[in-house]
Enzyme design. Sequence first.
Site, PDB file in Angstrom:
ATOM      1  N   VAL A  92      -1.769  -4.505   2.259  1.00 54.35           N
ATOM      2  CA  VAL A  92      -2.173  -3.597   1.193  1.00 54.35           C
ATOM      3  C   VAL A  92      -1.453  -2.283   1.451  1.00 54.35           C
ATOM      4  O   VAL A  92      -1.326  -1.851   2.608  1.00 54.35           O
ATOM      5  CB  VAL A  92      -3.698  -3.369   1.205  1.00 54.35           C
ATOM      6  CG1 VAL A  92      -4.111  -2.402   0.093  1.00 54.35           C
ATOM      7  CG2 VAL A  92      -4.439  -4.695   1.067  1.00 54.35           C
ATOM      8  N   CYS A  93      -0.949  -1.674   0.375  1.00 52.12           N
ATOM      9  CA  CYS A  93      -0.360  -0.334   0.470  1.00 52.12           C
ATOM     10  C   CYS A  93       0.789  -0.357   1.492  1.00 52.12           C
ATOM     11  O   CYS A  93       1.584  -1.305   1.511  1.00 52.12           O
ATOM     12  CB  CYS A  93      -1.467   0.645   0.815  1.00 52.12           C
ATOM     13  SG  CYS A  93      -1.115   2.365   0.447  1.00 52.12           S
ATOM     14  N   THR A  94       0.866   0.649   2.351  1.00 53.37           N
ATOM     15  CA  THR A  94       1.999   0.719   3.278  1.00 53.37           C
ATOM     16  C   THR A  94       1.880  -0.266   4.438  1.00 53.37           C
ATOM     17  O   THR A  94       2.754  -0.284   5.314  1.00 53.37           O
ATOM     18  CB  THR A  94       2.166   2.148   3.823  1.00 53.37           C
ATOM     19  OG1 THR A  94       0.935   2.572   4.392  1.00 53.37           O
ATOM     20  CG2 THR A  94       2.583   3.109   2.720  1.00 53.37           C
TER      21      THR A  94
END
Lengths: 210, 210
Positions: free
Chosen positions: A98-100
Amino acid sequence: MRIAAVLYPRFTALDIVGPYDVLCRLPGAEWTFVAEQRGEIRTDTGRLGMTADASLDEYGQPDIVIVPGGAHDAQLENRVLLDWLAQVHEGTSTTASVCTGSVILAAAGILDGLPAVTHWLSMDQLGSFGAVPTPERVVRSGKVITAAGVSAGIDMALRLAADLAGDEFAQGIQLGIEYDPQPPFDAGSPDKAPAPIVELLRALGPSITG
Amino acid sequence: MRIAAVLYPRFTALDIVGPYDVLCRLPGAEWTFVAEQRGEIRTDTGRLGMTADASLDEYGQPDIVIVPGGAHDAQLENRVLLDWLAQVHEGTSTTASVCTGSVILAAAGILDGLPAVTHWLSMDQLGSFGAVPTPERVVRSGKVITAAGVSAGIDMALRLAADLAGDEFAQGIQLGIEYDPQPPFDAGSPDKAPAPIVELLRALGPSITG
């Protein structure tokens, strides 16, 4: 179904708690928060501590591994974490971020040449580690599934739940967590938010969120 | 701006981590997880521990108090928690809940005669404690704001962020957490989900989620 959620100092809580509250409701799911060492790990804001219940060393092989974003830069040269991810990835049925968190997967060599997504402010960085930045909410490349920034983990997890347990079960989870989003503004992506707000966040840089 | 997020055994993590990752980004926000005693509190699934950094006794007066849902029934006769909530509510600028957290507020006598919402499976119980069950995503009654089930806390927190810091700041937070929801199904409320799934969850009862 053993699910390992990776914590590291200054991760972003919602990145991983979204998928947690979806996937831990799957039949047979054994969710475990893991980290280099057992014990409390503080989030990016410092205002929340979550417990890692197993160390990477002792956990063994997950079926699903999920990596959240956050202040991820410090992990991009953390060989203990990167080597563990590269190793367990060989035996997973799903490797997710998720995300970075996807930048960490890329730094571990897992995303070479694969379409993937990350927080909109970190797409260039993701590309610099060999992935093919793909601006969609959720991107699947074989057994690798990546989600955009922070809240996108909920959407990713519901898709994963449908793949693993069927559409009806995923819909049951969605109804259980009453996920009928009604944000008060339509400002959740850089092509929808007012331009001055997008520019402000660009100026602040990726450190504003995970 | 002192924000107290109340933890208790078997709370639902997403109920409170959604608002946390929105509101802790407000200027001047001092977010603290509180509980009867300091230390680790496990969630409803048992698979996640979060740290309470202050006890109710030592925390003092919050400006904003937020109560999550979860396995809330055990708290409905917990006089320590209920008395603390009733007392601090007198001095808050905002008293908030997510999911069945509103039933706890109602048991503390805070919602008498007020419109409020909770998880769709617990609306009758909410009414039995004197609130006026109101089936909306987010319900504001003066300084009290309540959200529907689990994921509704994100929508509530963005509305609260707009009230506290202005629409542009709230939009900046929304863009920061990339909250541009794209659920794979439209099954997040009982009037949208397929009828057999609604009936299944009714049969399982409110214990399936907080």
